[in-house]
Design an enzyme around this catalytic site. Structure first.
Site, mmCIF file in Angstrom:
data_model
loop_
_atom_site.group_PDB
_atom_site.id
_atom_site.type_symbol
_atom_site.label_atom_id
_atom_site.label_comp_id
_atom_site.label_asym_id
_atom_site.label_seq_id
_atom_site.Cartn_x
_atom_site.Cartn_y
_atom_site.Cartn_z
ATOM 1 N N CYS A 1 38.333 39.975 43.830
ATOM 2 C CA CYS A 1 39.426 40.493 43.582
ATOM 3 C C CYS A 1 40.412 39.889 44.677
ATOM 4 O O CYS A 1 41.527 39.441 44.381
ATOM 5 C CB CYS A 1 39.291 42.000 43.567
ATOM 6 S SG CYS A 1 38.804 42.720 45.106
ATOM 7 N N HIS B 1 39.291 47.357 46.851
ATOM 8 C CA HIS B 1 39.584 46.381 45.513
ATOM 9 C C HIS B 1 41.296 46.264 45.469
ATOM 10 O O HIS B 1 41.752 47.051 46.079
ATOM 11 C CB HIS B 1 39.099 47.100 44.350
ATOM 12 C CG HIS B 1 39.181 46.405 43.014
ATOM 13 N ND1 HIS B 1 38.742 45.339 42.845
ATOM 14 C CD2 HIS B 1 39.994 46.625 42.069
ATOM 15 C CE1 HIS B 1 38.981 44.850 41.695
ATOM 16 N NE2 HIS B 1 39.780 45.835 40.904
ATOM 17 N N HIS C 1 43.211 41.724 37.724
ATOM 18 C CA HIS C 1 42.167 41.777 38.890
ATOM 19 C C HIS C 1 41.216 41.156 38.574
ATOM 20 O O HIS C 1 40.707 40.850 37.434
ATOM 21 C CB HIS C 1 42.059 43.260 39.457
ATOM 22 C CG HIS C 1 41.564 44.130 38.429
ATOM 23 N ND1 HIS C 1 40.451 44.719 38.394
ATOM 24 C CD2 HIS C 1 42.136 44.575 37.150
ATOM 25 C CE1 HIS C 1 40.244 45.606 37.108
ATOM 26 N NE2 HIS C 1 41.396 45.164 36.531
#
Length: 163
Positions: free
Chosen positions: A66, A119, A135
């Protein structure tokens, strides 16, 4: 459907310690035009990674995580960012989720019983009540998701503006 987020803490080797500083522009109309063009270019490049598998510490089309997706996409437009999610969360300026724009970063805490950010994704579309982002997830690789999906809605921690 189970989507597991990226967990990269790897630091990339770099010969440059350049970081992007956010500056305030006096001419908001020209600032918005250049902002939108740069954001569009960053998003377009990130989208070329759609379908690429997740790879911890990866930054190529053979595999990417990510934070790798974020740093590679921004770097293509000469915006140099830290390599890890934990470093990225301190970059740019905090933005209210109701005011996010294309190119802003969204941060999530996906570990059970934890609000620690692990994340990150790039906003690809934003309008009142709707935020879409790209992502890299461990389970599906590079994908586009919507913040209103239950998983992402509850995992959301904050948004930050880099451009």
């Amino acid at each position: 459907m189970l989507i597991v987020a990226c967990k990269s803490k790897k630091t990339a080797k770099s010969t440059s310690n350049t970081t992007q500083q956010t500056t305030t522009k006096t001419n908001s109309q020209s600032a918005n035009s250049s902002y939108n063009a740069k954001a569009d270019d960053i998003i377009d490049y990130a989208k070329t990674f759609k379908g690429v598998k997740y790879k911890y510490g990866g930054t190529t089309k053979k595999g990417i995580d990510c934070s790798g997706l974020v740093t590679v996409a921004f770097k293509k437009e000469q915006v140099f960012l830290p390599r890890t999610t934990s470093q990225l969360v301190n970059s740019g300026n905090w933005v209210d989720i109701k005011k996010v724009q294309k190119g802003d970063l969204l941060f999530f805490a996906t570990r059970k019983n934890s609000r620690s950010v692990n994340h990150v994704g790039i906003v690809t579309k934003a309008r009142p009540g709707y935020v879409e982002f790209i992502h890299s997830s461990t389970s599906k690789g590079v994908i586009t998701s919507v913040l209103s999906e239950k998983y992402w809605y509850f995992a959301f921690v904050q948004a930050r503006r880099i451009l």
